[in-house]
Enzyme design. Sequence first.
Site, PDB file in Angstrom:
ATOM      1  CB  VAL A 134      -0.954   0.002   1.216  1.00  0.00           C
ATOM      2  CG1 VAL A 134      -1.617   1.363   1.389  1.00  0.00           C
ATOM      3  CG2 VAL A 134      -2.020  -1.077   1.057  1.00  0.00           C
ATOM      4  CD  GLU A 135       2.695   3.636   3.850  1.00  0.00           C
ATOM      5  OE1 GLU A 135       3.004   4.638   3.194  1.00  0.00           O
ATOM      6  OE2 GLU A 135       1.953   3.679   4.844  1.00  0.00           O
TER       7      GLU A 135
END
Length: 352
Positions: A134-135
């Site tokens: 996600v990051e």
Amino acid sequence: MIRSLVIATIFIATCALSTGAEAKKHPKTATHAAYANRADAMEFANDLAARRDLDPAWVRQSIGQARLLPAVQRLVLPPAKGTAKNWQAYRARFIEPVRVRAGLRFWQEHARTLERAEQEFGVPQEIIVGILGVETIYGQHMGNFRVIDALATLAFDFPDAHPRAAERQAFFQRELEQFLSLMQRIGQDPTAPRGSFAGAMGLPQFMPSSWVRYAIDFDGDGHVSLHASAADAIGSVASYFIAHGWQPGMPTHFGVRLEGTPTQQDELLAPDILPTFSAASMQARGALLDEAGANHTGPLALVELQNGTNPPSYVAGTENFYAITRYNWSSYYAMAVIELGQAVKAAREAAR
Ligand SMILES: [Ca+2]
């Protein structure tokens, strides 16, 4: 680990590239706004040097090289009011084939390190895989702003239009201080590191204060490198979770069906994502838990995920769901991390 706006990470790479291109085309514009000529920035530098026992000339020179970036000022603002929260749309941005395939490759390549992190810290591999996906899509989008520029812009020229401008500006002043102390300690040129518009760095997008407190050398080469070492990133995410209350073996959430009155529902939603209710008190308010949830002994939170104009989704979040929101203060973020990790895990099992 941008605590305000995960969605914006998607756009960072593009924005950063265009800023870089502009800087090349108009070098004078870029240097024009440097903080060397700003009395408040130089006073901050002197105070910081005194507080941290650093060489004042080095701190002044470091901050003096930082540039005000208008793109950073725009990106830090919250989305316009009236932007409906939509879990299904949010989910679709993160749980999609490109990211799942990248996650599968990452897991295959770093399987032993992920196993070691789970064994040493008790944080499941799929949670670490979910965070890094996600990051930054496993290091593909780590941000291309100079960290010193991003932090100085937000420390000295935080946009007044933000609803919590004073508080956020103070936060970024502390982060700038942590960043310069870190650079001094590890002997790195403070103009070198790149990161997000908020100054978050590396595969796990750690802010400087988190780097200082929680980052670890997990490949044993004697240095912490969150930009270049996937192992250090993996170990550091696990270390962060344990420091923020992750409890080994506890699920993140349970299924829940709402059958109570609107008043009961309001009571359940009042503490937001803070786990407050026992399974029994949740069920007494008409929130019917699945079997595992009904047998859970710790506190739970009723987590509401809005779906635009469609009915919201609900889950019962545990203290480990809450721990994920300490990485980024959003239930949408936490759910995306969990579901991406699950999707990559399923793809890995299917590929065996
Ligand atoms: Ca290392």
